[in-house]
Design an enzyme around this catalytic site. Structure first.
Site, PDB file in Angstrom:
ATOM      1  N   ASN A  84       0.819  -1.229   0.000  1.00  0.00           N
ATOM      2  CA  ASN A  84       0.000   0.000   0.000  1.00  0.00           C
ATOM      3  C   ASN A  84       0.847   1.272   0.000  1.00  0.00           C
ATOM      4  O   ASN A  84       0.469   2.273  -0.603  1.00  0.00           O
ATOM      5  CB  ASN A  84      -0.906   0.020   1.232  1.00  0.00           C
ATOM      6  CG  ASN A  84      -1.943  -1.073   1.186  1.00  0.00           C
ATOM      7  OD1 ASN A  84      -2.715  -1.159   0.233  1.00  0.00           O
ATOM      8  ND2 ASN A  84      -1.959  -1.930   2.193  1.00  0.00           N
ATOM      9  N   SER A 109       5.642  11.224   7.331  1.00  0.00           N
ATOM     10  CA  SER A 109       5.169  11.126   8.715  1.00  0.00           C
ATOM     11  C   SER A 109       6.281  11.368   9.732  1.00  0.00           C
ATOM     12  O   SER A 109       7.465  11.102   9.464  1.00  0.00           O
ATOM     13  CB  SER A 109       4.601   9.724   8.938  1.00  0.00           C
ATOM     14  OG  SER A 109       4.389   9.472  10.312  1.00  0.00           O
ATOM     15  N   TYR A 146       6.333   1.054   9.364  1.00  0.00           N
ATOM     16  CA  TYR A 146       5.524   2.103   8.725  1.00  0.00           C
ATOM     17  C   TYR A 146       6.411   3.323   8.435  1.00  0.00           C
ATOM     18  O   TYR A 146       6.373   3.892   7.332  1.00  0.00           O
ATOM     19  CB  TYR A 146       4.355   2.455   9.656  1.00  0.00           C
ATOM     20  CG  TYR A 146       3.700   3.781   9.371  1.00  0.00           C
ATOM     21  CD1 TYR A 146       2.898   3.955   8.251  1.00  0.00           C
ATOM     22  CD2 TYR A 146       3.883   4.867  10.236  1.00  0.00           C
ATOM     23  CE1 TYR A 146       2.301   5.183   7.991  1.00  0.00           C
ATOM     24  CE2 TYR A 146       3.286   6.083   9.989  1.00  0.00           C
ATOM     25  CZ  TYR A 146       2.501   6.240   8.866  1.00  0.00           C
ATOM     26  OH  TYR A 146       1.919   7.455   8.606  1.00  0.00           O
ATOM     27  N   LYS A 150       7.515   5.345   4.916  1.00  0.00           N
ATOM     28  CA  LYS A 150       7.398   6.785   4.655  1.00  0.00           C
ATOM     29  C   LYS A 150       8.746   7.360   4.230  1.00  0.00           C
ATOM     30  O   LYS A 150       8.824   8.190   3.330  1.00  0.00           O
ATOM     31  CB  LYS A 150       6.865   7.497   5.911  1.00  0.00           C
ATOM     32  CG  LYS A 150       5.405   7.172   6.188  1.00  0.00           C
ATOM     33  CD  LYS A 150       4.545   7.727   5.078  1.00  0.00           C
ATOM     34  CE  LYS A 150       3.183   7.138   4.995  1.00  0.00           C
ATOM     35  NZ  LYS A 150       2.331   7.709   3.945  1.00  0.00           N
TER      36      LYS A 150
HETATM   37  N1  LIG Z   1      -3.524  11.280  10.358  1.00  0.00           N
HETATM   38  C1  LIG Z   1      -2.308  11.602  10.758  1.00  0.00           C
HETATM   39  O1  LIG Z   1      -2.115  12.193  11.853  1.00  0.00           O
HETATM   40  C2  LIG Z   1      -1.134  11.312   9.885  1.00  0.00           C
HETATM   41  C3  LIG Z   1      -1.262  10.762   8.620  1.00  0.00           C
HETATM   42  N2  LIG Z   1      -0.136  10.550   7.833  1.00  0.00           N
HETATM   43  C4  LIG Z   1      -0.253  10.002   6.489  1.00  0.00           C
HETATM   44  O2  LIG Z   1      -1.287  10.679   5.788  1.00  0.00           O
HETATM   45  C5  LIG Z   1      -1.952   9.780   4.911  1.00  0.00           C
HETATM   46  C6  LIG Z   1      -3.449   9.803   5.195  1.00  0.00           C
HETATM   47  O3  LIG Z   1      -3.631   9.400   6.530  1.00  0.00           O
HETATM   48  P1  LIG Z   1      -5.081   9.349   7.187  1.00  0.00           P
HETATM   49  O4  LIG Z   1      -6.004  10.176   6.380  1.00  0.00           O
HETATM   50  O5  LIG Z   1      -4.917   9.619   8.625  1.00  0.00           O
HETATM   51  O6  LIG Z   1      -5.399   7.814   7.022  1.00  0.00           O
HETATM   52  P2  LIG Z   1      -6.808   7.141   6.640  1.00  0.00           P
HETATM   53  O7  LIG Z   1      -6.664   5.672   6.881  1.00  0.00           O
HETATM   54  O8  LIG Z   1      -7.908   7.874   7.310  1.00  0.00           O
HETATM   55  O9  LIG Z   1      -6.850   7.415   5.078  1.00  0.00           O
HETATM   56  C7  LIG Z   1      -6.033   6.694   4.173  1.00  0.00           C
HETATM   57  C8  LIG Z   1      -6.861   6.401   2.963  1.00  0.00           C
HETATM   58  O10 LIG Z   1      -6.058   5.692   2.029  1.00  0.00           O
HETATM   59  C9  LIG Z   1      -6.857   4.680   1.433  1.00  0.00           C
HETATM   60  N3  LIG Z   1      -5.986   3.604   0.982  1.00  0.00           N
HETATM   61  C10 LIG Z   1      -5.266   2.742   1.743  1.00  0.00           C
HETATM   62  N4  LIG Z   1      -4.621   1.870   0.957  1.00  0.00           N
HETATM   63  C11 LIG Z   1      -4.946   2.171  -0.322  1.00  0.00           C
HETATM   64  C12 LIG Z   1      -4.603   1.626  -1.573  1.00  0.00           C
HETATM   65  N5  LIG Z   1      -3.802   0.558  -1.681  1.00  0.00           N
HETATM   66  N6  LIG Z   1      -5.123   2.203  -2.690  1.00  0.00           N
HETATM   67  C13 LIG Z   1      -5.941   3.272  -2.591  1.00  0.00           C
HETATM   68  N7  LIG Z   1      -6.298   3.840  -1.436  1.00  0.00           N
HETATM   69  C14 LIG Z   1      -5.806   3.287  -0.301  1.00  0.00           C
HETATM   70  C15 LIG Z   1      -7.789   4.216   2.550  1.00  0.00           C
HETATM   71  O11 LIG Z   1      -8.961   3.629   2.010  1.00  0.00           O
HETATM   72  C16 LIG Z   1      -8.070   5.524   3.286  1.00  0.00           C
HETATM   73  O12 LIG Z   1      -9.245   6.165   2.817  1.00  0.00           O
HETATM   74  C17 LIG Z   1      -1.335   8.402   5.133  1.00  0.00           C
HETATM   75  O13 LIG Z   1      -0.392   8.166   4.118  1.00  0.00           O
HETATM   76  C18 LIG Z   1      -0.658   8.521   6.480  1.00  0.00           C
HETATM   77  O14 LIG Z   1       0.466   7.689   6.543  1.00  0.00           O
HETATM   78  C19 LIG Z   1       1.114  10.883   8.271  1.00  0.00           C
HETATM   79  C20 LIG Z   1       1.301  11.384   9.527  1.00  0.00           C
HETATM   80  C21 LIG Z   1       0.208  11.639  10.421  1.00  0.00           C
HETATM   81  O1  LIG Z   2       1.907   8.850  10.859  1.00  0.00           O
HETATM   82  C1  LIG Z   2       1.039   8.844  11.697  1.00  0.00           C
HETATM   83  O2  LIG Z   2       1.216   9.566  12.836  1.00  0.00           O
HETATM   84  C2  LIG Z   2       0.116   9.883  13.698  1.00  0.00           C
HETATM   85  C3  LIG Z   2       0.695  10.327  15.028  1.00  0.00           C
HETATM   86  O3  LIG Z   2       1.454   9.288  15.570  1.00  0.00           O
HETATM   87  P1  LIG Z   2       1.115   8.681  17.008  1.00  0.00           P
HETATM   88  O4  LIG Z   2       2.176   7.643  17.214  1.00  0.00           O
HETATM   89  O5  LIG Z   2       1.237   9.831  17.962  1.00  0.00           O
HETATM   90  O6  LIG Z   2      -0.290   8.149  16.973  1.00  0.00           O
HETATM   91  C4  LIG Z   2      -0.789   8.669  13.819  1.00  0.00           C
HETATM   92  O7  LIG Z   2      -1.888   8.944  14.676  1.00  0.00           O
HETATM   93  C5  LIG Z   2      -1.272   8.297  12.428  1.00  0.00           C
HETATM   94  O8  LIG Z   2      -2.117   7.156  12.465  1.00  0.00           O
HETATM   95  C6  LIG Z   2      -0.092   7.922  11.574  1.00  0.00           C
HETATM   96  O9  LIG Z   2      -0.495   7.737  10.248  1.00  0.00           O
END
Ligand SMILES: NC(=O)C1=CN([C@@H]2O[C@H](COP(=O)(O)OP(=O)(O)OC[C@H]3O[C@@H](n4cnc5c(N)ncnc54)[C@H](O)[C@@H]3O)[C@@H](O)[C@H]2O)C=CC1
Ligand SMILES: O=C1O[C@H](COP(=O)(O)O)[C@@H](O)[C@H](O)[C@H]1O
Length: 257
Positions: A84, A109, A146, A150
């Site tokens: 993914n 991340s 993970y 990234k």
């Molecule tokens: N939410 C956070 O605090 C943080 C998020 N990130 C990064 O930001 C991005 C988005 O994170 P979130 O929105 O929190 O996660 P999320 O899980 O809410 O959204 C990720 C989306 O990607 C889609 N997805 C997963 N695998 C897929 C694939 N193979 N093909 C197409 N779509 C796929 C899922 O269906 C989901 O809708 C991720 O890459 C995550 O690693 C990084 C640091 C912090």
């Molecule tokens: O990259 C990500 O970081 C956030 C924050 O990290 P955490 O260890 O404080 O939870 C995480 O919530 C998120 O799922 C992840 O994609």
């Protein structure tokens, strides 16, 4: 950016923050993994970033990509991040350079640099009086697989930029939480990214002029161990939020906007 912008992972939390802030500002092309619960107001497709046909269709006609899709779990197993996150990101880049996409914004991340949080630095580094800072020039030190995925995404961007000239901005996102910073979690407060600041930094990355950049995506928290100076300088990032302005769920200081 006048051309359409592809948003992968559009159904997730980061996608939601971006669309809430920038819905009207771009001609969006949304990529979902599963059919969305509600009919989107924008062009969209359903597909897998690890499928070359889906990815080719996704990048067709766009001028920029915000690539969010992937497994976001810090504890995600290798098989999942390999397909993914790593394969998916490589396929999107490959299709993007074939299409002549100008800009690629990659959701990296805090976990790409998680091993800087050593026992002797924590918990002091999470506190406002501590001056330890990462600024985006350091080599990744992932804290889990993970984070490795990234860091690999960032390096894929380096390769595709150097080889094909696509402009790349890696945003090392902190902890996106809606409404208020995480409660009783010092580390999360130090790397809080509010929903409005999340939308804003992605808009900055779409609009600014740069070649290859790695910046931290956090709000302007008093507690911080990630510098946001590079994001301010190169992207013109002007965050409005600060985790110190909250007590629990309540905002106690209004933002300067
Ligand atoms: N939410 C956070 O605090 C943080 C998020 N990130 C990064 O930001 C991005 C988005 O994170 P979130 O929105 O929190 O996660 P999320 O899980 O809410 O959204 C990720 C989306 O990607 C889609 N997805 C997963 N695998 C897929 C694939 N193979 N093909 C197409 N779509 C796929 C899922 O269906 C989901 O809708 C991720 O890459 C995550 O690693 C990084 C640091 C912090
Ligand atoms: O990259 C990500 O970081 C956030 C924050 O990290 P955490 O260890 O404080 O939870 C995480 O919530 C998120 O799922 C992840 O994609």
């Amino acid at each position: 950016m006048d051309d359409p912008v592809l948003l992968t992972g559009a159904g997730g939390a980061v996608g939601e923050a971006i669309l809430e802030g920038l819905e009207e500002d771009y001609y969006w092309k949304l990529m979902f993994h599963n059919p969305p619960a509600e009919q989107p107001n924008h062009e969209y497709l359903i597909g897998d970033v690890d499928n070359p046909d889906d990815v080719r269709e996704a990048v067709s006609g766009v001028g920029a990509v915000i690539h969010l899709a992937g497994d976001p779990r810090p504890e995600a197993p290798w098989d999942s991040v390999l397909s993914n996150n790593i394969d998916g990101t490589q396929k999107i880049y490959e299709a993007a350079v074939e299409e002549g996409v100008e800009k690629f914004v990659f959701a990296s991340s805090n976990h790409a640099v998680g091993s800087f949080e050593t026992q002797d630095r924590t918990p002091d580094m999470y506190r406002p009086e501590d001056d330890f800072r990462l600024d985006g020039t350091e080599f990744p030190r992932p804290g889990n697989l993970y984070g490795v995925s990234k860091a690999t995404g960032e390096v894929l961007g380096r390769y595709y930029h150097d080889k094909y000239g696509i402009k790349v901005c890696n945003i090392r996102i902190g902890n996106l939480t809606r409404g208020h910073p995480p409660i009783d979690y010092e580390r999360g407060q130090a790397m809080w990214l509010s929903y409005p600041d999340c939308a804003h930094i992605h808009q900055c990355a779409l609009e600014a002029d740069y070649e290859y950049e790695t910046v931290y995506g956090i709000s302007d928290n008093d507690r911080k161990y990630y510098s946001i100076e590079r994001a301010k300088e190169v992207l013109n990032y002007r965050p409005q939020d600060n985790s110190a302005h909250f007590e629990g769920e309540d905002r106690v200081v209004e933002p300067d906007v």
